[in-house]
Scaffold this motif. Sequence first.
Motif, PDB file in Angstrom:
ATOM      1  N   GLU A   6       0.807  -1.212   0.000  1.00 23.23           N
ATOM      2  CA  GLU A   6       0.000   0.000   0.000  1.00 23.23           C
ATOM      3  C   GLU A   6       0.845   1.269   0.000  1.00 23.23           C
ATOM      4  OE1 GLU A   6      -3.493   0.263   2.508  1.00 23.23           O
ATOM      5  OE2 GLU A   6      -3.391  -1.892   2.848  1.00 23.23           O
ATOM      6  N   LEU A   7       2.095   1.195   0.431  1.00 23.42           N
ATOM      7  CA  LEU A   7       2.934   2.387   0.490  1.00 23.42           C
ATOM      8  C   LEU A   7       3.905   2.498  -0.686  1.00 23.42           C
ATOM      9  CD1 LEU A   7       3.808   2.613   4.293  1.00 23.42           C
ATOM     10  CD2 LEU A   7       2.122   3.912   3.009  1.00 23.42           C
ATOM     11  N   LYS A  73       6.251   9.342  -3.473  1.00 29.51           N
ATOM     12  CA  LYS A  73       5.622   9.838  -4.690  1.00 29.51           C
ATOM     13  C   LYS A  73       4.160   9.389  -4.696  1.00 29.51           C
ATOM     14  CE  LYS A  73       9.852   9.820  -7.337  1.00 29.51           C
ATOM     15  NZ  LYS A  73      10.570   9.275  -8.477  1.00 29.51           N
ATOM     16  N   GLU A  74       3.291  10.277  -5.138  1.00 32.42           N
ATOM     17  CA  GLU A  74       1.860  10.012  -5.046  1.00 32.42           C
ATOM     18  C   GLU A  74       1.395   8.899  -5.972  1.00 32.42           C
ATOM     19  OE1 GLU A  74      -0.470  13.521  -5.337  1.00 32.42           O
ATOM     20  OE2 GLU A  74       0.452  14.432  -3.565  1.00 32.42           O
ATOM     21  N   ASP A  75       2.080   8.655  -7.089  1.00 31.37           N
ATOM     22  CA  ASP A  75       1.637   7.617  -8.023  1.00 31.37           C
ATOM     23  C   ASP A  75       1.888   6.205  -7.491  1.00 31.37           C
ATOM     24  OD1 ASP A  75       4.379   8.081  -8.279  1.00 31.37           O
ATOM     25  OD2 ASP A  75       4.429   7.323 -10.336  1.00 31.37           O
ATOM     26  N   LYS A  76       2.745   6.053  -6.483  1.00 33.37           N
ATOM     27  CA  LYS A  76       3.027   4.738  -5.902  1.00 33.37           C
ATOM     28  C   LYS A  76       2.071   4.380  -4.767  1.00 33.37           C
ATOM     29  CE  LYS A  76       6.983   3.852  -8.080  1.00 33.37           C
ATOM     30  NZ  LYS A  76       7.266   2.657  -8.818  1.00 33.37           N
ATOM     31  N   ALA A  81      -3.456   5.368   1.504  1.00 35.20           N
ATOM     32  CA  ALA A  81      -2.237   6.073   1.904  1.00 35.20           C
ATOM     33  C   ALA A  81      -2.214   7.489   1.344  1.00 35.20           C
ATOM     34  CB  ALA A  81      -1.007   5.295   1.430  1.00 35.20           C
ATOM     35  N   LEU A  82      -2.774   7.679   0.163  1.00 34.81           N
ATOM     36  CA  LEU A  82      -2.835   9.009  -0.445  1.00 34.81           C
ATOM     37  C   LEU A  82      -3.715   9.933   0.384  1.00 34.81           C
ATOM     38  CD1 LEU A  82      -1.744  10.482  -2.880  1.00 34.81           C
ATOM     39  CD2 LEU A  82      -3.720   9.736  -4.171  1.00 34.81           C
ATOM     40  N   LYS A  83      -4.804   9.418   0.921  1.00 32.95           N
ATOM     41  CA  LYS A  83      -5.681  10.220   1.773  1.00 32.95           C
ATOM     42  C   LYS A  83      -4.959  10.627   3.054  1.00 32.95           C
ATOM     43  CE  LYS A  83     -10.195  10.225   4.034  1.00 32.95           C
ATOM     44  NZ  LYS A  83      -9.741  11.145   5.021  1.00 32.95           N
ATOM     45  N   ILE A  84      -4.181   9.713   3.625  1.00 33.81           N
ATOM     46  CA  ILE A  84      -3.414  10.022   4.834  1.00 33.81           C
ATOM     47  C   ILE A  84      -2.395  11.117   4.527  1.00 33.81           C
ATOM     48  CG2 ILE A  84      -1.829   9.096   6.565  1.00 33.81           C
ATOM     49  CD1 ILE A  84      -3.163   6.337   6.043  1.00 33.81           C
TER      50      ILE A  84
END
Length: 98
Positions: A6-7, A73-76, A81-84
């Motif tokens: 997830e990260l 990096k946001e694409d990974k 995790a992006l919301k966090i």
Amino acid sequence: MARQCELSGVKPIVGNLVSHSNVKTKRRFLPNLVNVTLKSDKLDRSFSMRIAAKTLRTVDKLGGLDGYLAKAKEDKLSPKALKIKRDLEKQAAEAAEA
């Protein structure tokens, strides 16, 4: 459930199983995923995630979940995790204003 971190976004990769007689057969190398609960110091919350063991070592090295997400990096990242990460950025912006 997808076999993806997830990260870091680590996924299974494809390679060859090579026998003693040099016969090559396709195989998959799966990431070593572990279920962990990571605590965000800035948000004062805990998050349950399924991440790769090597990513867990990197999270420890960078000073926890907050430090890792700051450099990630946001694409990974997964949507969770992006919301966090966005919540952390929003809180940092509010703290800078006050």
